[in-house]
Design an enzyme around this catalytic site. Structure first.
Site: not given
Length: 618
Positions: A286, A310, A314, A333, A390
């Site tokens: 994004e 989606h 963002h 998210e 991550d």
């Protein structure tokens, strides 16, 4: 280019972020002036970064600290000089580099004499810098090399010395110069105001007037063309891909309008898409003004564009109001998944959005099963200190976060929740948000005024509890009911050819649900019968292939082998790669085959993917 105005903002408290060294200093950055030379021959960026500070050194800490220091995050950067002031000709700065950490890199600690308002750093990136993927022409859709970055979560520090925390924002202006004989044929783009045509001298200028965190810094360079879709939206892609992409994303302006109607004005001027080569490790990223997207969503029937909804969402949840640290990732998210499905419902109806929700919940239950229903990794509020952030980028943040908002919707009603979310985005625009502060705000604005509402929501179980609370909503899809009826017919012996009339108008989502509903022990002959009628192995739809291939592997359906190998060699999207390699490893002699494919495919994958696959296939 005229200098970008950058108002002096008051010094904010340094963020307590376990994934950034910035909190070890006393100074925050507010504005970046960046020069980058893009050297494809050496696979390096040669950079000069000038950081303007929130306040001159010593101004905020007078009488409290003996010295001021600016601490930046770096990883595998070759520093050539560090100067005080806004040019490389300023006095040399005293600095130290901390011990190297495999995940965090090194802290660059710059001593600042009183009154210092800026520092300038000259540096080079490493050829294997984790954020950068350098592609040769054979890895693209054309005849030219390509470069793109992926900075999330903490990889911006591998191509820019920065305060690489989502809680620290800055504006920027940049000059990018492409070196080499192809310079006049390559276009450079950033997460900023962008050109729409190539420059003969290979030199481009950019500006981002809204403050952003470092993970939203982005750069791409390649043989790219542009096609407008509306006055504020358009598509960048390689020439061979542009027509397909323009068709696929025809509804982009309508998506932006729908999003604005839900939660307020779009604040970033333009919204363009860049379709990257297939090695891009994510579905989308994004980056402000310019979302990066994978070509795997070019299905030809516009059925996978929820991913674009989606990334557009963002622009509010994440880019406008940002998780303060990666422990708060669900605030980015969870809101975005909920917002995405509201956009898709607005455009295509509730039955379409219901399918997306059911598929998302299925993914969530699969992830909880893998992590363990009692695992702390299934909490919304994470504790990722000492680990790569991550590790938290999974369906817990996305789908469990969305379910929390759906539970809120059921309790207070959609109009009240929409009003709350719209006000939330407006009040905290261009700021960061942590979980504790959000809970306090939610209690004050929405839950507190109505006695008993907080207890009914059971917020603690959502945020700091494992698995799913008992009040988690359960989605239902009428369109999937029809798919289930077809599945029942097939399981009862109805020939595949007889299913054609009932499946003729199915979307990709219905086909994915169908394939997921097939018996995992289906014999090769049954798969062959389906394949002969519906041509799954030859499909150009990546979502279908990623669902079909595990069935083929479990059954030993050899006609799919070549297509699977080709898919793994050319597609770099981590969402597909990890489960496919796992399915391959579970077959007889699968380890040897998986490792041989990976040996050939690894140069086509971004480091975001290889960091996971190197461990899986060690």
């Amino acid at each position: 280019m005229a200098p970008l105005a950058s108002p002096v903002s008051p010094a904010a408290p340094l963020a307590s972020d376990p994934h950034s060294y910035a909190s070890q200093g006393t100074q925050l950055v507010r504005h970046l002036r960046l020069y980058l030379a893009v050297d494809f021959a050496q696979r390096t960026l040669v950079g000069t970064a000038t950081w303007l500070l929130t306040a001159p050194a010593g101004a905020a800490a007078a009488g409290h600290l003996a010295e001021a220091a600016l601490v930046l995050d770096t990883r595998d950067l070759l520093l050539e000089s560090v100067s005080l002031g806004e040019t490389t000709n300023g006095p040399a700065a005293a600095y130290t580099l901390g011990a190297a950490d495999n995940v965090l890199g090194q802290a660059l600690r710059i001593q600042l004499p009183a009154g210092t308002a800026a520092v300038t750093i000259s540096y080079r990136t490493a050829p294997a810098a984790a954020a950068l993927q350098w592609l040769n022409p054979a890895q693209t859709a054309g005849e030219f090399p390509f470069l793109f970055t992926q900075s999330q979560a903490i990889l911006a520090r591998t191509w820019l010395p920065c305060q690489d925390s989502p809680g620290i924002r800055f504006t920027y202006e940049a000059t990018v110069e492409i070196l080499g004989p192809e310079r006049g044929q390559l276009l450079a783009l950033m997460s900023a105001e962008n050109p729409q045509h190539t420059a003969a001298d290979g030199r481009y200028q950019f500006r981002m007037e809204q403050p952003i965190p470092a993970y939203l810094m982005a750069l791409a360079v390649g043989r790219l063309d542009f096609a407008p879709l509306s006055e504020r939206t358009g598509i960048y892609a390689e020439p061979a891909t542009l027509a397909r992409a323009t068709y696929e994303f025809a509804d982009l302006e309508q998506m932006v309008i729908a999003a604005e109607q839900l939660y307020g004005a779009y604040r970033w001027k333009r919204y363009d898409l860049l379709v990257l080569p297939p090695s891009f490790p994510f579905g989308g990223m994004e980056n402000p003004c310019l979302t990066f997207v994978t070509p795997t969503i070019l299905s030809g029937d516009r059925s996978l564009t929820s991913l674009v909804a989606h990334e557009l969402a963002h622009s509010w949840s994440g880019n406008l109001v940002t998780n303060a640290t990666w422990n708060d990732f669900w605030l980015n998210e969870g809101f975005t998944v909920y917002f995405e499905r509201r956009i898709m419902e607005h455009l295509y109806g509730s039955t379409y959005a219901d399918m997306l929700q059911v598929l998302g919940e299925a993914d969530l239950h699969h992830t909880i099963g893998e992590l363990g229903a009692t695992s702390p990794a299934t909490h919304l509020r994470l504790h990722l200190a000492g680990r790569d952030p991550d590790d938290g980028l999974n369906d817990i943040a996305y789908e469990k976060g969305c379910l929390l908002l759906l539970a809120l919707e059921q309790l207070v009603g959609r109009p009240r929740l929409d009003a709350f979310i719209k006000e939330y985005f407006a009040r905290f625009s261009f700021q960061s948000m942590d979980t504790t502060t959000f809970i306090d705000y939610l209690q004050q604005q929405l839950l507190g005024p109505e006695p008993g509402l907080a207890e009914r929501l059971n917020l603690g179980a959502w945020v700091d509890g494992p698995g799913l609370p008992a009040n988690a909503p359960v989605a239902h899809s009428a369109r999937f009911d029809a798919v289930d009826a077809v599945l029942a017919q097939f399981s009862a012996g109805t020939p595949a050819a007889a299913l054609v009339p009932a499946t003729a108008e199915w979307s990709s989502h219905e086909w994915v649900h169908f394939l997921q509903g097939l018996s995992p022990t289906l014999p090769p002959a049954e798969l062959a019968a389906l394949d002969a009628v519906f041509h799954f192995t030859a499909s150009g739809n990546a979502e279908l292939l990623a669902t079909w291939f595990p069935l083929a592997l479990r059954a030993g359906y050899a006609p799919a082998d070549a297509a699977l190998t080709s898919f793994l060699l050319h597609v770099g999207r981590r969402k597909f790669l990890v489960p496919l390699y796992r399915a391959l490893l579970a077959t007889p002699n699968g380890q040897a085959r998986a490792q041989e494919i990976y040996r050939q495919a690894r140069p086509n994958y971004h480091s975001v993917a290889t960091s996971t696959l190197d461990v899986l296939l060690a």
